[in-house]
Design a protein around this motif. Structure first.
Motif, PDB file in Angstrom:
ATOM      1  N   TYR A   4       3.172  12.902  -3.565  1.00 40.84           N
ATOM      2  CA  TYR A   4       2.800  12.752  -2.156  1.00 40.84           C
ATOM      3  C   TYR A   4       2.350  11.338  -1.837  1.00 40.84           C
ATOM      4  O   TYR A   4       2.800  10.744  -0.856  1.00 40.84           O
ATOM      5  CB  TYR A   4       1.715  13.753  -1.768  1.00 40.84           C
ATOM      6  CG  TYR A   4       1.244  13.586  -0.341  1.00 40.84           C
ATOM      7  CD1 TYR A   4       1.997  14.085   0.712  1.00 40.84           C
ATOM      8  CD2 TYR A   4       0.078  12.890  -0.038  1.00 40.84           C
ATOM      9  CE1 TYR A   4       1.595  13.921   2.025  1.00 40.84           C
ATOM     10  CE2 TYR A   4      -0.331  12.721   1.272  1.00 40.84           C
ATOM     11  CZ  TYR A   4       0.430  13.239   2.294  1.00 40.84           C
ATOM     12  OH  TYR A   4       0.031  13.065   3.581  1.00 40.84           O
ATOM     13  N   LYS A   5       1.455  10.802  -2.659  1.00 43.76           N
ATOM     14  CA  LYS A   5       0.920   9.466  -2.383  1.00 43.76           C
ATOM     15  C   LYS A   5       2.038   8.435  -2.319  1.00 43.76           C
ATOM     16  O   LYS A   5       2.073   7.593  -1.425  1.00 43.76           O
ATOM     17  CB  LYS A   5      -0.113   9.071  -3.429  1.00 43.76           C
ATOM     18  CG  LYS A   5      -1.419   9.809  -3.299  1.00 43.76           C
ATOM     19  CD  LYS A   5      -2.401   9.376  -4.366  1.00 43.76           C
ATOM     20  CE  LYS A   5      -3.623  10.270  -4.340  1.00 43.76           C
ATOM     21  NZ  LYS A   5      -4.560   9.951  -5.404  1.00 43.76           N
ATOM     22  N   ALA A   6       2.970   8.519  -3.244  1.00 39.72           N
ATOM     23  CA  ALA A   6       4.094   7.571  -3.259  1.00 39.72           C
ATOM     24  C   ALA A   6       4.977   7.759  -2.032  1.00 39.72           C
ATOM     25  O   ALA A   6       5.421   6.779  -1.423  1.00 39.72           O
ATOM     26  CB  ALA A   6       4.910   7.746  -4.534  1.00 39.72           C
ATOM     27  N   SER A   7       5.215   9.009  -1.647  1.00 42.79           N
ATOM     28  CA  SER A   7       6.055   9.282  -0.470  1.00 42.79           C
ATOM     29  C   SER A   7       5.407   8.769   0.808  1.00 42.79           C
ATOM     30  O   SER A   7       6.071   8.152   1.645  1.00 42.79           O
ATOM     31  CB  SER A   7       6.316  10.784  -0.333  1.00 42.79           C
ATOM     32  OG  SER A   7       7.063  11.258  -1.418  1.00 42.79           O
ATOM     33  N   LYS A  13       5.021   2.244   4.781  1.00 38.71           N
ATOM     34  CA  LYS A  13       5.527   0.873   4.635  1.00 38.71           C
ATOM     35  C   LYS A  13       6.709   0.632   5.577  1.00 38.71           C
ATOM     36  O   LYS A  13       6.756  -0.367   6.292  1.00 38.71           O
ATOM     37  CB  LYS A  13       5.953   0.622   3.196  1.00 38.71           C
ATOM     38  CG  LYS A  13       6.549  -0.754   2.971  1.00 38.71           C
ATOM     39  CD  LYS A  13       6.993  -0.929   1.533  1.00 38.71           C
ATOM     40  CE  LYS A  13       7.677  -2.269   1.346  1.00 38.71           C
ATOM     41  NZ  LYS A  13       8.205  -2.415  -0.010  1.00 38.71           N
ATOM     42  N   TYR A  14       7.657   1.536   5.594  1.00 33.29           N
ATOM     43  CA  TYR A  14       8.871   1.344   6.391  1.00 33.29           C
ATOM     44  C   TYR A  14       8.725   1.720   7.859  1.00 33.29           C
ATOM     45  O   TYR A  14       9.451   1.214   8.703  1.00 33.29           O
ATOM     46  CB  TYR A  14      10.052   2.057   5.741  1.00 33.29           C
ATOM     47  CG  TYR A  14      10.462   1.354   4.484  1.00 33.29           C
ATOM     48  CD1 TYR A  14      11.208   0.181   4.539  1.00 33.29           C
ATOM     49  CD2 TYR A  14      10.046   1.806   3.246  1.00 33.29           C
ATOM     50  CE1 TYR A  14      11.536  -0.506   3.387  1.00 33.29           C
ATOM     51  CE2 TYR A  14      10.375   1.123   2.087  1.00 33.29           C
ATOM     52  CZ  TYR A  14      11.119  -0.035   2.164  1.00 33.29           C
ATOM     53  OH  TYR A  14      11.436  -0.725   1.034  1.00 33.29           O
ATOM     54  N   LYS A  33       5.732   1.393   9.429  1.00 35.26           N
ATOM     55  CA  LYS A  33       4.612   0.573   9.936  1.00 35.26           C
ATOM     56  C   LYS A  33       3.498   1.440  10.538  1.00 35.26           C
ATOM     57  O   LYS A  33       2.797   1.019  11.449  1.00 35.26           O
ATOM     58  CB  LYS A  33       5.087  -0.445  10.977  1.00 35.26           C
ATOM     59  CG  LYS A  33       6.267  -1.286  10.562  1.00 35.26           C
ATOM     60  CD  LYS A  33       5.873  -2.401   9.647  1.00 35.26           C
ATOM     61  CE  LYS A  33       6.977  -3.413   9.445  1.00 35.26           C
ATOM     62  NZ  LYS A  33       7.816  -3.198   8.322  1.00 35.26           N
ATOM     63  N   VAL A  34       3.341   2.648  10.014  1.00 33.55           N
ATOM     64  CA  VAL A  34       2.296   3.563  10.457  1.00 33.55           C
ATOM     65  C   VAL A  34       1.049   3.330   9.603  1.00 33.55           C
ATOM     66  O   VAL A  34       1.128   3.312   8.384  1.00 33.55           O
ATOM     67  CB  VAL A  34       2.758   5.033  10.332  1.00 33.55           C
ATOM     68  CG1 VAL A  34       1.623   5.997  10.599  1.00 33.55           C
ATOM     69  CG2 VAL A  34       3.916   5.311  11.270  1.00 33.55           C
ATOM     70  N   GLN A  35      -0.069   3.167  10.265  1.00 29.57           N
ATOM     71  CA  GLN A  35      -1.336   2.971   9.570  1.00 29.57           C
ATOM     72  C   GLN A  35      -1.938   4.320   9.183  1.00 29.57           C
ATOM     73  O   GLN A  35      -1.745   5.320   9.885  1.00 29.57           O
ATOM     74  CB  GLN A  35      -2.318   2.206  10.469  1.00 29.57           C
ATOM     75  CG  GLN A  35      -1.858   0.808  10.827  1.00 29.57           C
ATOM     76  CD  GLN A  35      -1.673  -0.058   9.596  1.00 29.57           C
ATOM     77  OE1 GLN A  35      -2.540  -0.112   8.732  1.00 29.57           O
ATOM     78  NE2 GLN A  35      -0.528  -0.710   9.511  1.00 29.57           N
ATOM     79  N   PRO A  36      -2.703   4.378   8.077  1.00 28.91           N
ATOM     80  CA  PRO A  36      -3.365   5.630   7.682  1.00 28.91           C
ATOM     81  C   PRO A  36      -4.216   6.188   8.811  1.00 28.91           C
ATOM     82  O   PRO A  36      -4.917   5.451   9.506  1.00 28.91           O
ATOM     83  CB  PRO A  36      -4.240   5.208   6.494  1.00 28.91           C
ATOM     84  CG  PRO A  36      -3.557   3.998   5.940  1.00 28.91           C
ATOM     85  CD  PRO A  36      -2.972   3.292   7.136  1.00 28.91           C
ATOM     86  N   GLY A  37      -4.132   7.489   9.022  1.00 31.73           N
ATOM     87  CA  GLY A  37      -4.916   8.169  10.036  1.00 31.73           C
ATOM     88  C   GLY A  37      -4.343   8.121  11.437  1.00 31.73           C
ATOM     89  O   GLY A  37      -4.870   8.759  12.338  1.00 31.73           O
ATOM     90  N   THR A  38      -3.254   7.401  11.637  1.00 32.61           N
ATOM     91  CA  THR A  38      -2.649   7.275  12.958  1.00 32.61           C
ATOM     92  C   THR A  38      -1.922   8.563  13.340  1.00 32.61           C
ATOM     93  O   THR A  38      -1.195   9.128  12.537  1.00 32.61           O
ATOM     94  CB  THR A  38      -1.646   6.106  12.980  1.00 32.61           C
ATOM     95  OG1 THR A  38      -2.305   4.924  12.566  1.00 32.61           O
ATOM     96  CG2 THR A  38      -1.047   5.917  14.355  1.00 32.61           C
TER      97      THR A  38
END
Length: 145
Positions: free
Chosen positions: A74-77, A83-84, A86-91
């Protein structure tokens, strides 16, 4: 899950139920990776029954249910997705028919009517022009609804 995230999830599920031909993805995008994979797996495995859970109970059910899953990969996915896209964590974002829409501010509710309007815009700007082009090329008989 935040209150606005819960509301968006419930409206998304109702919208998907009313529009079975659409592709609406549920992606848990936590601010941290703690239990992120477990929550995502639980959401994916319970899509069909989430509407049966009352709004306030949904966080409790997710946390309880998530403990029975493991987050292999999951973490890698999510890292790759972020990354691709451009979504920030928690958005908070919406992915409808492959198009990523957002960010949606946590303090801005996204109601069932908003999902419907989004679909109407998608149909007008993306889906119907493709059907028209296929028709012009004589390929409309190869397309299914």
């Amino acid at each position: 899950a935040s209150g606005s995230g819960q509301d968006m999830l419930l409206f998304a599920l109702k919208f998907r139920q009313r529009n079975p031909g659409i592709r609406l993805e549920l992606i848990h995008n936590p601010t941290t990776d703690i239990q992120g994979g477990e929550v995502d797996q639980w959401l994916q495995s319970h899509k069909a029954t989430l509407l049966d859970i009352a709004g306030a109970e949904i966080s409790e059910k997710i946390i309880q249910g998530a403990s029975s899953f493991t987050s292999d990969g999951y973490k890698a996915s999510v890292k790759h997705f972020r990354k691709y896209s451009k979504v920030q964590p928690g958005t908070q974002m919406i992915m409808l028919n492959g198009r990523l829409i957002g960010p949606i501010a946590a303090n801005e509710p996204f109601y069932l009517d908003d999902f419907q309007l989004l679909l109407e815009v998608e149909q007008t700007s993306r889906i119907l022009p493709v059907y028209a082009a296929l028709e012009q090329l004589g390929l409309s008989d190869r397309v299914s609804d």
